[in-house]
Design a protein around this motif. Structure first.
Motif, PDB file in Angstrom:
ATOM      1  N   LYS A 237      62.801  60.209 -78.224  1.00  0.00           N
ATOM      2  CA  LYS A 237      61.544  59.528 -77.944  1.00  0.00           C
ATOM      3  C   LYS A 237      61.744  58.421 -76.905  1.00  0.00           C
ATOM      4  CE  LYS A 237      57.226  58.420 -78.390  1.00  0.00           C
ATOM      5  NZ  LYS A 237      56.166  59.292 -77.826  1.00  0.00           N
ATOM      6  N   ILE A 238      62.852  57.683 -77.000  1.00  0.00           N
ATOM      7  CA  ILE A 238      63.128  56.623 -76.027  1.00  0.00           C
ATOM      8  C   ILE A 238      63.308  57.204 -74.629  1.00  0.00           C
ATOM      9  CG2 ILE A 238      64.822  54.883 -75.322  1.00  0.00           C
ATOM     10  CD1 ILE A 238      65.227  54.230 -78.273  1.00  0.00           C
ATOM     11  N   LEU A 239      64.000  58.331 -74.527  1.00  0.00           N
ATOM     12  CA  LEU A 239      64.199  58.961 -73.223  1.00  0.00           C
ATOM     13  C   LEU A 239      62.889  59.516 -72.669  1.00  0.00           C
ATOM     14  CD1 LEU A 239      67.632  60.787 -73.700  1.00  0.00           C
ATOM     15  CD2 LEU A 239      67.148  58.684 -72.445  1.00  0.00           C
ATOM     16  N   GLU A 240      62.037  59.970 -73.554  1.00  0.00           N
ATOM     17  CA  GLU A 240      60.715  60.432 -73.130  1.00  0.00           C
ATOM     18  C   GLU A 240      59.916  59.262 -72.549  1.00  0.00           C
ATOM     19  OE1 GLU A 240      56.634  61.749 -75.417  1.00  0.00           O
ATOM     20  OE2 GLU A 240      58.521  62.596 -76.160  1.00  0.00           O
ATOM     21  N   LEU A 241      60.020  58.103 -73.182  1.00  0.00           N
ATOM     22  CA  LEU A 241      59.331  56.912 -72.686  1.00  0.00           C
ATOM     23  C   LEU A 241      59.937  56.439 -71.365  1.00  0.00           C
ATOM     24  CD1 LEU A 241      58.845  54.901 -76.011  1.00  0.00           C
ATOM     25  CD2 LEU A 241      57.132  56.205 -74.735  1.00  0.00           C
ATOM     26  N   ASN A 242      61.222  56.694 -71.168  1.00  0.00           N
ATOM     27  CA  ASN A 242      61.859  56.318 -69.906  1.00  0.00           C
ATOM     28  C   ASN A 242      61.234  57.054 -68.724  1.00  0.00           C
ATOM     29  OD1 ASN A 242      64.080  55.109 -68.235  1.00  0.00           O
ATOM     30  ND2 ASN A 242      64.635  57.272 -68.004  1.00  0.00           N
ATOM     31  N   GLU A 243      60.932  58.326 -68.924  1.00  0.00           N
ATOM     32  CA  GLU A 243      60.291  59.102 -67.861  1.00  0.00           C
ATOM     33  C   GLU A 243      58.935  58.501 -67.501  1.00  0.00           C
ATOM     34  OE1 GLU A 243      61.674  61.635 -66.195  1.00  0.00           O
ATOM     35  OE2 GLU A 243      63.497  61.204 -67.347  1.00  0.00           O
ATOM     36  N   LYS A 244      58.208  58.062 -68.504  1.00  0.00           N
ATOM     37  CA  LYS A 244      56.910  57.432 -68.256  1.00  0.00           C
ATOM     38  C   LYS A 244      57.086  56.061 -67.621  1.00  0.00           C
ATOM     39  CE  LYS A 244      54.625  59.825 -72.110  1.00  0.00           C
ATOM     40  NZ  LYS A 244      53.900  59.664 -73.395  1.00  0.00           N
ATOM     41  N   LEU A 245      58.117  55.350 -68.048  1.00  0.00           N
ATOM     42  CA  LEU A 245      58.395  54.024 -67.504  1.00  0.00           C
ATOM     43  C   LEU A 245      58.652  54.091 -66.005  1.00  0.00           C
ATOM     44  CD1 LEU A 245      58.889  51.009 -68.376  1.00  0.00           C
ATOM     45  CD2 LEU A 245      61.310  51.614 -68.522  1.00  0.00           C
ATOM     46  N   ASN A 246      59.392  55.088 -65.576  1.00  0.00           N
ATOM     47  CA  ASN A 246      59.706  55.239 -64.150  1.00  0.00           C
ATOM     48  C   ASN A 246      58.454  55.416 -63.296  1.00  0.00           C
ATOM     49  OD1 ASN A 246      62.427  54.983 -64.621  1.00  0.00           O
ATOM     50  ND2 ASN A 246      62.878  57.169 -64.505  1.00  0.00           N
ATOM     51  N   LYS A 247      57.421  55.970 -63.888  1.00  0.00           N
ATOM     52  CA  LYS A 247      56.186  56.223 -63.142  1.00  0.00           C
ATOM     53  C   LYS A 247      55.322  54.974 -62.991  1.00  0.00           C
ATOM     54  CE  LYS A 247      56.064  61.071 -64.576  1.00  0.00           C
ATOM     55  NZ  LYS A 247      55.352  62.109 -65.351  1.00  0.00           N
ATOM     56  N   THR A 248      55.756  53.860 -63.584  1.00  0.00           N
ATOM     57  CA  THR A 248      54.989  52.620 -63.443  1.00  0.00           C
ATOM     58  C   THR A 248      55.476  51.780 -62.260  1.00  0.00           C
ATOM     59  OG1 THR A 248      56.425  51.259 -64.886  1.00  0.00           O
ATOM     60  CG2 THR A 248      54.654  52.545 -65.945  1.00  0.00           C
TER      61      THR A 248
END
Length: 388
Positions: A237-248
């Motif tokens: 789940k944390i790695l999934e959020l990392n992908e979203k974080l990069n898009k910010t």
């Protein structure tokens, strides 16, 4: 146009290296190269934790370098929890390599890889650039060089630390380690020594004496031991959020695109060890220590000297070209809100992750990471730093 990108102190250093062809094993002529070393000079009222890491990169130190690469993010994460009188200390890391025959003999077989920086991606890149070869390890020389070259500042609240790691006698070279220790003590810098090998052997090779002279910690580690990373149920789940974080991130300016690519490259480097290490990097990226105001509009907007009036069309990413100032502000605000929510989610998951890992941990502590964190906390306590 006014300067939008954080001013960087650029130190140019001429270093001579010997290139070696691994296939033919023929030594080529020494090549003089110019290296750019970045030092951030961000104005802040908060104290700073300044860590200069001096790593032996001779032939026998592959394991040490591997540990440094694998454990960087765990060390950063632990330092992100530090407090000083309710203030959040900033972190700056510098990196030197020494004891490598590819380096200039006249300079003492050492090289400043990166000066004090709070750019965690650049620090990671610098670590991954290290390779090993040969070995003439001059501890006194590299310590005195780091003391003289780096901007240690004169803030009494700052925590100023040198960590030197190696496995040869501490006494080698023309610069006395005792003189280097005197200089460190004069500048309120604590030298911590990490001997890669047997504890008693390190004592007889004067590594403990080197630490004692500045009231630092002497430690011995098994540098060839593989880093231990404990997987948790929260990693995916944390790695999934990392992908979203990069898009910010909103890359802007001359270095924006390259910096975004560097971010992705260091994500990949972290994953190269295993999933748990990539998770540790994600946690670092969601912490207050991960700063990118030099190329990301979301971070840049928080700086006192930033102004939307200074932005020109050629600095903007494609999605913002031709937009009005209000439209740009609105876009940045949206990305900021997304990022803050993601950071909060990562932080909450990390609390559960840390609790899970603490229950699963064994005595197999990571060598370099454990040694550095233990020493930092011991010395930080003397200056009234504490941990959340």
């Amino acid at each position: 146009m006014k300067n939008l990108i954080k001013t960087l102190a650029i130190a140019l250093s001429l270093t001579t290296v010997t290139a070696c062809n691994a296939n033919s094993k023929r030594n080529t002529q020494d090549l003089a190269i110019v290296e750019t070393k970045l030092e951030t000079n961000v104005k802040s009222d908060n104290p700073e934790i300044k860590v200069a890491l001096l790593l032996d990169t001779s032939n026998s130190m592959d394991g040490l370098i591997d540990q440094a690469k694998a454990q960087l993010w765990q060390i950063v994460n632990e330092l992100s929890y530090a407090k000083y009188e309710e203030k959040n200390p900033n972190l700056k890391i510098a990196l030197y390599e020494y004891g490598n025959d590819n380096l200039n003999a006249d300079e003492g077989y050492l090289r400043q890889v990166i000066a004090f920086s709070d750019d965690l991606d650049e620090i990671s890149k610098s670590l991954f650039s290290l390779t090993t070869n040969g070995g003439n390890e001059y501890c006194g020389k590299v310590i005195s060089t780091a003391l003289n070259q780096l901007n240690w500042g004169d803030n009494e609240d700052d925590l100023k630390l040198i960590f030197i790691a190696g496995n040869e006698p501490y006494t080698q070279g023309q610069v006395s380690y005792k003189e280097a220790s005197k200089l460190a003590h004069k500048n309120d810098v604590t030298v911590n020594t990490i001997f890669c090998g047997d504890y008693d052997q390190g004592i007889s090779a004067y590594w403990k004496d080197g630490a004692d002279l500045t009231h630092g910690n002497y430690m011995a580690i098994n540098h060839n031991k593989a880093s231990v990373h404990i997987a948790s149920p929260y990693d995916d789940k944390i790695l999934e959020l990392n992908e979203k974080l990069n898009k910010t991130y909103i890359a802007y300016g001359e270095s924006g695109r390259a910096k975004m690519e560097l971010q992705a490259e260091q994500d990949s480097n972290a994953r190269g060890y295993n999933k748990a290490n990539a998770v540790s990097r994600t946690v670092s990226k969601s912490s207050r220590l991960y700063k990118n105001s030099s190329w990301d509009l979301v971070d840049a907007e928080k700086e006192k000297d930033f102004s939307y009036d200074d932005l020109t069309q050629d600095q903007l990413p494609e999605e913002l070209k031709g937009k009005s100032k209000d439209e740009i502000k609105s876009y940045v605000k949206t990305k900021r809100n997304e990022r803050e929510k993601l950071q909060q989610s990562i932080a909450q998951l990390n609390i559960k992750r840390r609790d899970y890992i603490s229950k699963k941990s064994t005595d197999e502590a990571n060598g370099l990471e454990n040694a550095m964190i233990s020493a930092i906390k011991t010395q930080a306590k003397k200056k009234n730093y504490n941990w959340e």
